[in-house]
Design an enzyme around this catalytic site. Sequence first.
Site, short mmCIF file in Angstrom:
data_model
loop_
_atom_site.label_atom_id
_atom_site.label_comp_id
_atom_site.label_asym_id
_atom_site.label_seq_id
_atom_site.Cartn_x
_atom_site.Cartn_y
_atom_site.Cartn_z
N ARG A 47 27.71 11.14 94.87
CA ARG A 47 26.34 11.33 95.37
C ARG A 47 25.43 11.72 94.22
O ARG A 47 24.29 11.27 94.12
CB ARG A 47 26.30 12.40 96.49
CG ARG A 47 24.87 12.80 96.86
CD ARG A 47 24.72 13.50 98.19
NE ARG A 47 25.79 14.40 98.55
CZ ARG A 47 26.02 15.59 98.00
NH1 ARG A 47 25.22 16.05 97.05
NH2 ARG A 47 27.03 16.34 98.41
N ASP A 171 3.29 1.69 94.97
CA ASP A 171 4.37 0.84 95.47
C ASP A 171 4.16 -0.53 94.82
O ASP A 171 3.24 -1.26 95.18
CB ASP A 171 4.29 0.77 97.00
CG ASP A 171 5.39 -0.09 97.61
OD1 ASP A 171 5.92 -0.96 96.90
OD2 ASP A 171 5.70 0.10 98.81
N LYS A 196 13.65 -6.45 97.59
CA LYS A 196 12.80 -7.62 97.44
C LYS A 196 13.04 -8.30 96.09
O LYS A 196 14.16 -8.66 95.78
CB LYS A 196 11.33 -7.22 97.63
CG LYS A 196 11.10 -6.23 98.77
CD LYS A 196 11.58 -6.73 100.12
CE LYS A 196 11.16 -5.79 101.22
NZ LYS A 196 12.15 -5.53 102.22
#
Length: 381
Positions: A47, A171, A196
């Site tokens: 993690r 963004d 994307k």
Amino acid sequence: MPSIDTLAVHAGVEPDPLTGAVMTPIYQTSTYAQTGPGEHKGYEYSRTDNPTRTPLQRSLAELEGGQHALVFASGMSATDAVLNLLSAGDHVVAGDDLYGGTYRLFTQVAARRGLEFTFVDTGDLTKVEEAMRPSTKLVWTESPTNPMMRLCDIGAIGRLAKASGALMAVDNTFATPYFQRPLALGADIVMHSMTKFLNGHSDVVMGCLALRDDDLMRRLKFLQNSIGAVPAPMDCFLALRGIKTFALRMQRHGENGLRIASWLEAHPKIVKVFFPGLASHPQHDLAARQMSGFGGMMSFLVRSDLAGTLRFLSSVRLCALAESLGGVETLIEHPAIMTHASVPPEVRREIGIHDNLVRLSVGIEAPEDIEADLEHALGTV
Ligand code: P1T
């Protein structure tokens, strides 16, 4: 500094120190043997850090011209990490045309934790300035926006935020670092849905943050580890592989994007095309100044009602009717019903997400084949 074409292939990646493997191995492990308590090789628990994730983060930092990058299990969890820098009572100025999931996270999750939001057209600097309060800690923008393809002046908003002691985040999912470098323009944080264009193959959900400041990195790294929304080693491997061809893909997305946008603009069944590379885009000059190209994302209004638009969307064969964007294949969708369904209808109407609005993510296929598919489907309108 090497060009982005070279960075995409090499940045962050070294041959594996143990074997010389040229491709970063998938370190499918949750934990790492220590020689004594606290004595380890820099990895304690996956993690916190994982050797397949580390080169990916280095690569992304270099692609965005940053010092640091962190990857997350999705674009939304990357955005949520930024929101977790703030405390109840803090105020955020955000763009009014955002991915529907970002709007949902802001209004239905973060607002319940006591964050306050004002949504404005970030393309209008005066409106951004008027929305700022003494408690404003973050300005959140998309440029170009999803799905209306509006821009904001990243440098000007960055200066405004700095003067108010707020962070500015961009963004950069639509433009990607191939066409736009927000950190160099003055932003503090770049966020991506790596699902994307960066990964590019529609086979991974992932997000990232890229930044320059060491102290901000320390705070975000703490949040990445504390919250634990980290991607799996296999997905990091896939993203590393996808990034190898990032520059080639983006070049083609950009060429195809400009061609298809111009083709659509001249089509009698199309009312209007929203694409910053077209001279008809109201912010075309800003786009030419701020971006080095215009990418493959666009939206357009079909000369029809809801029924005709849905008929068009159900008639495509080559294009995939699907949510998401930025894959090698052309993806088409209906924002009002699909990606932006979580935005209330009255807000959608205000920003221009009408029932005849279609969003297109132009892939890397031969452009004449994409045009032929759209021509056939438009024949049903
Ligand atoms: O889906 P995820 O990786 O969690 O990223 C969310 C996100 C953030 N920002 C922008 C600009 C986005 O477009 C997205 C995801 N968008 C879609 C799934 C879509 O079809 O628009």
